[in-house]
Motif scaffolding. Structure first.
Motif, PDB file in Angstrom:
ATOM      1  N   SER A   2       0.273  -1.363   0.278  1.00  0.00           N
ATOM      2  CA  SER A   2       0.150  -0.210   0.008  1.00  0.00           C
ATOM      3  C   SER A   2       0.899   1.265   0.023  1.00  0.00           C
ATOM      4  O   SER A   2       0.453   2.193  -0.771  1.00  0.00           O
ATOM      5  CB  SER A   2      -0.909   0.123   1.392  1.00  0.00           C
ATOM      6  N   GLU A   3       1.801   1.162   0.951  1.00  0.00           N
ATOM      7  CA  GLU A   3       2.766   2.389   0.636  1.00  0.00           C
ATOM      8  C   GLU A   3       3.825   2.627  -0.512  1.00  0.00           C
ATOM      9  O   GLU A   3       4.027   3.917  -1.338  1.00  0.00           O
ATOM     10  CB  GLU A   3       4.018   2.074   1.669  1.00  0.00           C
ATOM     11  N   GLN A   6       0.767   4.327  -2.710  1.00  0.00           N
ATOM     12  CA  GLN A   6       0.940   6.029  -2.157  1.00  0.00           C
ATOM     13  C   GLN A   6       1.556   6.008  -3.227  1.00  0.00           C
ATOM     14  O   GLN A   6       1.553   7.802  -3.929  1.00  0.00           O
ATOM     15  CB  GLN A   6       0.733   5.369  -0.608  1.00  0.00           C
ATOM     16  N   GLN A   7       2.881   5.994  -2.623  1.00  0.00           N
ATOM     17  CA  GLN A   7       4.595   6.811  -3.444  1.00  0.00           C
ATOM     18  C   GLN A   7       4.033   6.856  -5.513  1.00  0.00           C
ATOM     19  O   GLN A   7       4.041   8.192  -5.806  1.00  0.00           O
ATOM     20  CB  GLN A   7       5.404   6.302  -3.133  1.00  0.00           C
ATOM     21  N   ASN A  10       1.037   9.271  -5.928  1.00  0.00           N
ATOM     22  CA  ASN A  10       1.800  10.684  -5.697  1.00  0.00           C
ATOM     23  C   ASN A  10       3.087  11.244  -6.465  1.00  0.00           C
ATOM     24  O   ASN A  10       3.129  12.429  -7.140  1.00  0.00           O
ATOM     25  CB  ASN A  10       2.601  11.070  -3.867  1.00  0.00           C
ATOM     26  N   ASN A 201     -10.464  13.292  -0.095  1.00  0.00           N
ATOM     27  CA  ASN A 201      -9.944  12.061  -0.370  1.00  0.00           C
ATOM     28  C   ASN A 201     -11.004  11.476  -0.479  1.00  0.00           C
ATOM     29  O   ASN A 201     -11.929  10.689   0.275  1.00  0.00           O
ATOM     30  CB  ASN A 201      -9.086  12.476   1.776  1.00  0.00           C
ATOM     31  N   SER A 203     -10.659   6.894   0.034  1.00  0.00           N
ATOM     32  CA  SER A 203      -9.839   6.134   0.720  1.00  0.00           C
ATOM     33  C   SER A 203     -10.047   4.403  -0.249  1.00  0.00           C
ATOM     34  O   SER A 203     -11.137   4.253  -0.113  1.00  0.00           O
ATOM     35  CB  SER A 203      -9.860   5.706   2.208  1.00  0.00           C
ATOM     36  N   LEU A 207      -4.416   3.248   1.133  1.00  0.00           N
ATOM     37  CA  LEU A 207      -4.438   4.162   0.275  1.00  0.00           C
ATOM     38  C   LEU A 207      -5.155   4.917   0.122  1.00  0.00           C
ATOM     39  O   LEU A 207      -6.708   4.912   0.104  1.00  0.00           O
ATOM     40  CB  LEU A 207      -3.981   3.464  -1.542  1.00  0.00           C
ATOM     41  N   ILE A 209      -6.157   8.569  -1.705  1.00  0.00           N
ATOM     42  CA  ILE A 209      -5.968   9.545  -3.095  1.00  0.00           C
ATOM     43  C   ILE A 209      -6.724  11.276  -3.156  1.00  0.00           C
ATOM     44  O   ILE A 209      -8.260  10.562  -2.662  1.00  0.00           O
ATOM     45  CB  ILE A 209      -6.409   8.525  -4.319  1.00  0.00           C
TER      46      ILE A 209
END
Length: 364
Positions: A2-3, A6-7, A10, A201, A203, A207, A209
């Motif tokens: 998930s990280e 997320q990155q 971004n 936002n 979810s 995650l 976005i």
């Protein structure tokens, strides 16, 4: 996992902004074979146009946000064409006395305006008087300078144009003029960009976005597709590619090179204006020097993908933004800028023309 996702989101959001700015660099280089270093300041002006127009429309509305986006693109397109007309055209081809006079008067008026505006900071009630005086004295100074350099026009007529280095120095000068003019007109204090689009936002487990990230990616993708259609599916796009390939041959078959080059500057500047709005939505603090680092990184992205190649500029922007975001989320975050430039050096060692660029033979 998930990280990582997320990155990645971004990074794609940031990379899409770099790609929009990089497209302006690569379009101008593709047609004129020089780097418009004032492009990053056009990006800054787009953000400030959005800031002031955003005060006139309702916040958190789709149509208000679209008005701000279109206003920034239109304003930056006009600014880009004005820069090309006043600063680059007299250096690009044969010197015209009228254009040189107009250029010198404009630069002189701008310098006088800045100097006298700075002086008037401590005399608020006389501010307007000093600014008008600065314009008049600057214009007079520009006229006197233009009379002194008329002899240079004879040399330019015989040589066919100014050296490339002169154009490069002019681009840096225009960049600095826009930076410090921005501090006079907008102030050096950072401003908070208004929330012109609805923000939310979403979810998906861990995650998250934001709607602004989705907006950046969608708008940037649509603008890149529109640019591709303009360049490869329209008559003016065909003329742009003809001027890029052989300007003299294009002129012989009826293409007005000056119009095409002006259109190229306007189109690239409009993309920079859109990039300024999208950047300000994700990073809402804006100031007159905000374009320096994004502009430099967008230039790196254009070189990384292959300068002069439109898909390469988009790929380079996305790649650079993604790498920068991943590095920023690691223990090496302090060195994110250095790592981004190191990646450029490594790739150019193996692909000197960039990821999608082609090596071309240079005639001497």
């Amino acid at each position: 996992m998930s990280e990582f996702l997320q990155q990645l989101v971004n990074g794609l959001s940031l990379g899409a902004i770099y790609a929009l700015i990089a497209l302006g660099y690569t379009m101008v280089y593709g047609v004129l074979r020089f780097i418009n270093f004032a492009h990053s300041e056009v990006f800054m002006v787009g953000a400030f146009i959005g800031f002031y127009v955003g005060k006139l429309v309702p916040e958190n509305t789709v149509w208000g946000g679209l008005v701000v986006l279109l206003a920034a693109m239109l304003g930056c397109a006009l600014l880009g064409m004005t820069i090309e007309r006043l600063a680059y055209r007299p250096l690009r081809a044969r010197c015209e006395l009228e254009l040189v006079l107009l250029l010198c008067v404009s630069i002189g008026a701008g310098i006088g305006f800045i100097v006298f505006s700075v002086v008037s900071v401590s005399l608020d009630r006389f501010g307007t008087v000093f600014k008008v005086l600065g314009i008049l004295l600057g214009g007079y100074w520009g006229s006197s300078v233009s009379r002194r350099i008329r002899w240079r026009c004879v040399l330019w007529r015989t040589s066919g144009g100014a050296p490339t280095l002169n154009v490069l120095i002019t681009a840096i000068g225009v960049s600095l003029l826009l930076q410090y003019s921005g501090q006079v007109f907008f102030g050096a204090t950072p401003r908070t960009f208004p929330a012109v689009f609805p923000s939310a936002n979403y979810s998906f487990g861990t995650l998250v976005i934001s709607s602004n990230q989705i907006l950046v990616i969608v708008v940037a993708t649509l603008l890149m597709i529109a640019l591709q259609l303009i360049v490869y599916r329209t008559k003016i796009g065909t003329a742009m590619r003809a001027v890029s390939l052989n300007p003299k041959a294009a002129q012989l078959v009826g293409v007005n090179n000056s119009v095409i080059i002006s259109f190229t500057f306007g189109l690239g500047s409009a993309l920079a204006g859109a990039g300024g709005i999208l950047y300000a939505l994700n990073y809402p603090s804006i100031d007159p020097l905000m374009g320096v680092m994004p502009g430099l990184k967008a230039f790196v992205a254009a070189v990384l993908g292959g300068i002069g190649n439109i898909p390469g500029a988009a790929l380079g922007g996305l790649l650079l933004g993604t790498v920068e975001t991943f590095v920023n989320g690691s223990q090496w975050s302090t060195y994110k800028d250095a790592i981004a430039f190191a990646i450029l050096i490594v790739i150019l060692l193996f692909r000197p023309a960039g990821l999608l660029g082609k090596n071309t033979a240079e005639k001497v």
